[in-house]
Design an enzyme around this catalytic site. Structure first.
Site, mmCIF file in Angstrom:
data_model
loop_
_atom_site.group_PDB
_atom_site.id
_atom_site.type_symbol
_atom_site.label_atom_id
_atom_site.label_comp_id
_atom_site.label_asym_id
_atom_site.label_seq_id
_atom_site.Cartn_x
_atom_site.Cartn_y
_atom_site.Cartn_z
ATOM 1 N N HIS A 43 -7.170 -4.188 9.650
ATOM 2 C CA HIS A 43 -8.346 -4.992 9.277
ATOM 3 C C HIS A 43 -9.205 -5.251 10.512
ATOM 4 O O HIS A 43 -9.309 -6.401 10.956
ATOM 5 C CB HIS A 43 -7.902 -6.330 8.682
ATOM 6 N N GLU A 78 0.825 -1.214 0.000
ATOM 7 C CA GLU A 78 0.000 0.000 0.000
ATOM 8 C C GLU A 78 0.863 1.269 0.000
ATOM 9 O O GLU A 78 0.364 2.352 0.306
ATOM 10 C CB GLU A 78 -0.946 0.022 1.216
ATOM 11 N N HIS A 117 -3.046 1.440 8.296
ATOM 12 C CA HIS A 117 -4.141 0.636 7.745
ATOM 13 C C HIS A 117 -4.242 -0.676 8.512
ATOM 14 O O HIS A 117 -3.221 -1.335 8.750
ATOM 15 C CB HIS A 117 -3.873 0.370 6.255
ATOM 16 N N GLU A 139 -18.697 10.299 23.286
ATOM 17 C CA GLU A 139 -17.512 11.114 23.018
ATOM 18 C C GLU A 139 -16.899 10.869 21.630
ATOM 19 O O GLU A 139 -15.934 11.530 21.258
ATOM 20 C CB GLU A 139 -16.488 10.923 24.138
ATOM 21 N N HIS A 178 -12.872 -4.582 3.492
ATOM 22 C CA HIS A 178 -11.418 -4.719 3.580
ATOM 23 C C HIS A 178 -10.865 -4.213 4.921
ATOM 24 O O HIS A 178 -10.233 -4.979 5.642
ATOM 25 C CB HIS A 178 -10.771 -3.983 2.388
HETATM 26 O O1 2HA Z 1 -1.764 -7.331 3.297
HETATM 27 O O2 2HA Z 1 -3.551 -5.181 4.278
HETATM 28 O O3 2HA Z 1 -4.216 -3.901 2.089
HETATM 29 C C1 2HA Z 1 -1.546 -5.987 3.472
HETATM 30 C C2 2HA Z 1 -2.809 -5.278 3.339
HETATM 31 C C3 2HA Z 1 -3.121 -4.719 2.023
HETATM 32 ZN ZN ZN Z 2 -5.466 -4.484 3.928
#
Ligand code: 2HA
Ligand code: ZN
Length: 272
Positions: free
Chosen positions: A142, A116, A140, A170, A211
């Protein structure tokens, strides 16, 4: 100083291990990048090797020319960062045109920066400009409940924001500008980078449908805290929906009152 002893490396490792324990990083899921201040790069220069190979970023980020980033590696596991940062993380330098990067430390067993990287760097470039250089983290993950909600809530900024603002009093104070939603897209490319960065002009939190979540922060605590807060709101939302849905909630006027009393610039466009 050895980069392994640098305070920023400690902070990077703490975020990745805490986030793994939260359940946000199965296998190689998620990625973290830190724009390292020049004085911190200087403090670890004994650990850096010369740039051997310049590789295309996959995006052009002229306002990041000459910057250094500590980044997770593509295919590497968040849970392994703490025990072997030199194998799972890289310090990269951006060239004078903002088109290529070179590894200056790390990924000793081979590998590349996060898949990414184009999205992270485009977001760094934007947030650096918007915050006069204060923003240093793009992150980022998940998170389970947030991903689950992308199968149920309308994939619209307003629906996600209002629903999650309502889940804890809040929360509107933590993300008063609201949440952006990117429809499902193939990860890692320019399309998701462009869509995310466009939403990052308005927000600090962007949902990647089916995602995960993409956030920014001035420092590690802020980025982790934002991820944690949004995921907790999503968890409450999943529980509420599982119990048959809301029977009562915070009234619209309540948000206006909260914004006034807490002196926050609430994005009222996202209220009905
Ligand atoms: O595997 O999360 O979006 C890495 C990620 C790609
Ligand atoms: Zn990801």
């Amino acid at each position: 100083m050895d980069i392994l002893n640098a305070p920023f490396m400690e902070s990077f490792k703490r975020l990745t291990s805490d986030a793994f324990k939260k359940g946000w990083h199965e296998r190689n899921g998620g990625n973290l990048t830190y724009r390292v201040p020049a004085e911190e790069v200087e403090s670890v220069k004994e650990s850096l090797h010369p740039a051997e190979q310049w590789q295309p970023i996959g995006n052009t980020v002229p306002d990041l020319a000459g910057e250094y980033f500590l980044v997770t590696g593509s295919g590497k596991y968040m849970r392994n960062v703490e025990i072997a940062p030199e194998k799972n993380v890289a310090l990269i330098e951006i060239d004078a045109k903002g088109e290529n990067y070179a590894i200056r430390w790390g990924l000793v067993d081979g590998g590349r920066p996060t898949s990414e990287l184009p999205t992270h760097l485009a977001a760094h470039e934007l947030k650096k400009k918007m915050t006069n250089g204060k923003n240093r983290i793009i992150y980022h993950a998940h998170p389970t409940n947030l991903i689950a909600l992308t199968f149920v809530l309308p994939l619209e900024d307003k629906a996600f924001t209002r629903e999650l603002w309502e889940m804890a009093t809040e929360d509107p104070v933590i993300f008063p500008e609201g949440i952006g939603v990117v429809p499902w897209m193939v990860p890692g490319g320019k399309e998701i980078a462009d869509a995310s960065v466009k939403l990052m002009e308005k927000y600090r939190v962007v949902v990647w449908s089916h995602h995960g979540l993409f956030v920014c922060g001035d420092d590690f605590d802020e980025a982790f805290g934002l991820m944690d807060t949004v995921e907790k709101a999503a968890e409450i939302c999943v529980k509420v929906l599982s119990m048959g849905g809301k029977k009562q909630t915070i009234p619209r006027d309540g948000f206006i009152q909260l914004a006034k009393d807490f002196n926050i610039d609430l994005n009222t466009e996202l209220l009905d």
